[in-house]
Design a protein around this motif. Sequence first.
Motif, short mmCIF file in Angstrom:
data_model
loop_
_atom_site.label_atom_id
_atom_site.label_comp_id
_atom_site.label_asym_id
_atom_site.label_seq_id
_atom_site.Cartn_x
_atom_site.Cartn_y
_atom_site.Cartn_z
N VAL A 85 76.41 69.25 92.45
CA VAL A 85 75.47 67.98 92.45
C VAL A 85 75.26 67.68 91.39
O VAL A 85 75.07 66.33 90.97
N GLN A 86 75.48 68.40 90.13
CA GLN A 86 75.16 67.88 88.77
C GLN A 86 76.35 66.96 88.26
O GLN A 86 76.22 66.12 87.68
N ALA A 87 77.57 67.57 88.67
CA ALA A 87 78.75 66.54 88.58
C ALA A 87 78.70 65.24 89.11
O ALA A 87 78.97 64.05 88.62
N LEU A 88 78.23 65.10 90.33
CA LEU A 88 77.83 63.82 91.02
C LEU A 88 76.89 63.01 90.37
O LEU A 88 76.98 62.05 90.07
N LEU A 89 75.76 63.61 89.78
CA LEU A 89 74.52 63.00 89.24
C LEU A 89 75.15 62.48 87.88
O LEU A 89 74.82 61.21 87.33
N ALA A 90 75.99 63.32 87.19
CA ALA A 90 76.71 62.63 85.88
C ALA A 90 77.53 61.23 85.97
O ALA A 90 77.50 60.61 85.11
N LEU A 91 77.74 61.17 87.38
CA LEU A 91 78.61 59.86 87.59
C LEU A 91 77.90 58.68 87.36
O LEU A 91 78.47 57.60 86.92
N LYS A 92 76.42 58.89 87.52
CA LYS A 92 75.56 58.01 87.32
C LYS A 92 75.60 57.34 85.89
O LYS A 92 75.11 56.17 85.67
N ARG A 93 75.94 57.91 84.97
CA ARG A 93 76.14 57.49 83.69
C ARG A 93 77.04 56.29 83.36
O ARG A 93 76.99 55.74 82.48
N HIS A 94 77.90 56.52 84.62
CA HIS A 94 78.99 55.14 84.51
C HIS A 94 78.43 53.99 85.10
O HIS A 94 79.33 52.99 85.15
N GLU A 95 77.15 53.98 85.40
CA GLU A 95 76.61 52.72 86.17
C GLU A 95 76.09 52.02 84.64
O GLU A 95 75.10 52.21 84.29
N GLN A 96 76.81 50.79 84.55
CA GLN A 96 76.44 50.07 83.50
C GLN A 96 75.73 48.74 83.90
O GLN A 96 76.40 47.98 84.82
N ASP B 252 85.11 51.64 84.55
CA ASP B 252 86.45 52.10 84.93
C ASP B 252 86.80 53.75 84.54
O ASP B 252 87.22 54.25 85.35
N GLN B 253 85.68 54.12 83.75
CA GLN B 253 85.86 55.35 83.41
C GLN B 253 85.58 56.47 84.34
O GLN B 253 85.80 57.70 84.55
N VAL B 254 84.83 55.86 85.44
CA VAL B 254 84.23 56.78 86.36
C VAL B 254 85.39 57.34 87.40
O VAL B 254 85.54 58.36 87.77
N PRO C 224 82.84 71.33 84.70
CA PRO C 224 81.32 71.08 84.27
C PRO C 224 81.14 69.49 83.99
O PRO C 224 82.14 68.72 83.73
N PRO C 225 80.11 68.98 84.28
CA PRO C 225 79.93 67.65 83.87
C PRO C 225 80.00 67.27 82.55
O PRO C 225 79.79 68.12 81.71
N ASP C 226 80.36 65.85 82.36
CA ASP C 226 80.35 65.51 80.88
C ASP C 226 78.93 65.57 80.20
O ASP C 226 78.01 65.18 80.74
#
Lengths: 190, 209
Positions: free
Chosen positions: A49-60, B121-123, B10-12
């Motif tokens: 879940v935390q890894a998925l949430l971290a994807l949101k950092r890529h929403e710019q 694109d980094q996603v 682990p997440p970034d």
Amino acid sequence: MTNMNCKKARPLFSLLEGGELEGQVAGGVREHLESCPECRGLATRTRRVQALLALKRHEQPDEFYFRTFLSGFHRRLYADLVQRKSLWGTIRAAFELDQRAGFALRAATFCAGVALVTLSLYTSHLSLQTNTEQLAMNAADRLSRNVARPVDPSWSGVAVADHRAPARTEYVLDRVSYSPTLHETAVLSF
Amino acid sequence: MDELESKIQPPDKVPNTLSSQEAARDRALVQRAQAGEVEAFNELVEAYKTRVYGVLYHMLGNREDAADLAQEVFVRAFKFIGSFRWEANFYSWLYRIVINTALNFIKGRKEPTLSLNQWDDQVEGAPVMQELMSQESVHGELDRGEIQEKLNEALQKLSKEHRAVVVLHDIQGMKHQEVARVMGCSVATTRSRLHYAHQQLQTLLAKYL
């Protein structure tokens, strides 16, 4: 830490993952995870879940957006400072009211003001009326006392004071039976 | 535990704790801004605009609302900077304004409308994304748009307080103590809210876990 159980360990998974747990507590959580398959599964899912949430950092946002941000901020600040000069603007800003709430507040204040004025007018009218009545009664009273009236005790059966003759001042000693003989003290009788 | 750790990347980690240089810079700028120097406040705006926007966007799920509120946050910060007395660092104080602004906005709005920014694109390089894209859903392979939409829908289903701790901790990378300071609650409350939010998200995103 031997008293670690599922209930205590589960809220600590994110702390362990983030490196915020140290020492005995961290050791206790790790030990528990090794021995409890259910918690191990939960910890795995939490990390996912935390890894998925971290994807949101890529929403710019659009690149253009931040170029005009500062100028937009200054326009808004100016508009806000100008609006605050009005009393209602200040009240709305202070209570963070939207337009509808601001209108309702204004309407309520207006009605309260009208009610207050009406009440104060009514109260002053009442007090004026009372004062007028009182003045009239006082005048009638004075008039009735100054008019000469014939006194006929048999007619009324009530002794009416004769206002024509000045009242005689009574002294306490008038009531005292005093025997002015030597060596006698006055006997007071009331 | 090592075997377990090796299975999941682990997440970034986003470095969201202030360095001592940044803290010193903030102190100098805030003091100048409190003295009335608008240029100093402009520098603070430039330094924090991206993060402020990010928190609001993740809280609201709507980029237009986030853009609007981000400027509102700085207007409020400008108006109240005179009363800032260094009880915490400027960064925590500003984030508290951000969270309070977002919570008030959410309380007042009727239905949330998702309006999402594009993923950069980094996603594609993120391990979890690669794993998800290789999975097959009931209808075929998952696409980025679906993952993004489901992720944001799940986040919007959380209560605003739970969403706030998830945004600050998991997305912005703040530590529990910093989150507690910003939210104005204890570390234990932050921890339990985060745990509950993770449990809810696990249920909502079960398909992708």
